[in-house]
Design an enzyme around this catalytic site. Structure first.
Site, mmCIF file in Angstrom:
data_model
loop_
_atom_site.group_PDB
_atom_site.id
_atom_site.type_symbol
_atom_site.label_atom_id
_atom_site.label_comp_id
_atom_site.label_asym_id
_atom_site.label_seq_id
_atom_site.Cartn_x
_atom_site.Cartn_y
_atom_site.Cartn_z
ATOM 1 N N LEU A 28 0.880 -1.170 0.000
ATOM 2 C CA LEU A 28 0.000 0.000 0.000
ATOM 3 C C LEU A 28 0.914 1.215 0.000
ATOM 4 O O LEU A 28 1.911 1.243 0.720
ATOM 5 C CB LEU A 28 -0.878 0.026 1.258
ATOM 6 N N ASP A 29 0.570 2.236 -0.780
ATOM 7 C CA ASP A 29 1.382 3.444 -0.800
ATOM 8 C C ASP A 29 1.527 4.019 0.600
ATOM 9 O O ASP A 29 0.651 3.844 1.456
ATOM 10 C CB ASP A 29 0.731 4.504 -1.698
ATOM 11 N N LYS A 30 2.602 4.746 0.815
ATOM 12 C CA LYS A 30 2.838 5.396 2.112
ATOM 13 C C LYS A 30 1.672 6.306 2.484
ATOM 14 O O LYS A 30 1.296 6.413 3.662
ATOM 15 C CB LYS A 30 4.140 6.202 2.050
#
Length: 236
Positions: A103-105
């Site tokens: 998952l993106d930051k």
């Protein structure tokens, strides 16, 4: 075992957060506030804000750890220890674990982690068409035209995204279900139509749902959830 590691092993919070709780005097061992670098021995009673903690172990009969985390914004899905806020350090599990996918930051929500490297590619394999469901908030009103365009497919990274399911959630929100996971896919898809993603939460992978799991907390996957992810496997 160090006190901060003991607290993180219960799934209550990360080691960093545990250090903050200890410094604020909110943690006790056998009724006493611990000093810096305190150790926990077998049989010790550890309380946080008066609540007793229990260490979560892998389910009996399993060889490996399989957990679901509600990842907060700011945590990076990497195993590289020199990356500040990496997901492995955040979870602080007693076993060596790593994320399945990413998952993106700047995104939050459900992500799976395991100590079993053999299953990662099996779960992520494109032909499995494992659904991943997200709730998204954007900076412009969501229209039917926007949802239809997202569902048909959008050029991202030199390819057209696969058809997907979309649905409206209020004036500025929508639900989207994907079967692929290109880097920053939803953000780039939305940007194609002039929308900027303000919040992105993954709430489901296959039959595994985020449910009422609070941000920063994790739990072990159930046997039913594991069979749903890998129905042809018999050993865990």
């Amino acid at each position: 075992m160090r006190l901060n590691k003991h607290i993180s092993d219960t799934g209550f919070c990360s080691r960093r957060e545990a250090d903050r709780l200890i410094a604020e005097g909110r943690v006790t061992i056998n009724g006493r506030k611990p000093g810096a670098g305190a150790q926990v021995e077998e049989g010790d009673i550890v309380l946080v804000d008066g609540q007793r903690l229990q260490v979560r172990q892998a389910k009996a009969g399993r060889k490996h750890v399989y957990i679901v985390l509600n990842k907060p914004v700011g945590v990076t899905c990497t195993t590289e220890s020199d990356v500040k806020g990496n997901i492995v350090e955040f979870v602080g599990h007693e076993q060596r674990i790593f994320p399945i996918g990413r998952l993106d930051k700047d995104s939050e929500g459900l992500i799976l982690l395991t100590s079993n490297g053999d299953i990662v590619n099996e779960i992520l394999r494109a032909e499995n068409k494992l659904e991943k469901e997200y709730l998204v908030a954007v900076n412009h009103p969501v229209t039917d035209e926007f949802l239809r365009g997202m569902a048909r497919g959008v050029p991202v990274h030199g390819q057209l995204t696969l058809p997907c399911k979309t649905g409206k959630l209020g004036k500025f929100g929508f639900r989207i279900v994907l079967v692929q996971g290109l880097n920053r896919q939803i953000r780039l898809m939305a940007a194609h139509f002039g929308h900027r993603v303000k919040q992105l939460v993954r709430v489901r992978i296959g039959s595994v749902k985020l449910g009422h799991l609070k941000p920063g907390k994790w739990r072990n996957l159930t046997d039913v959830e594991l069979r749903g992810l890998l129905p042809h496997r018999t050993e865990w």
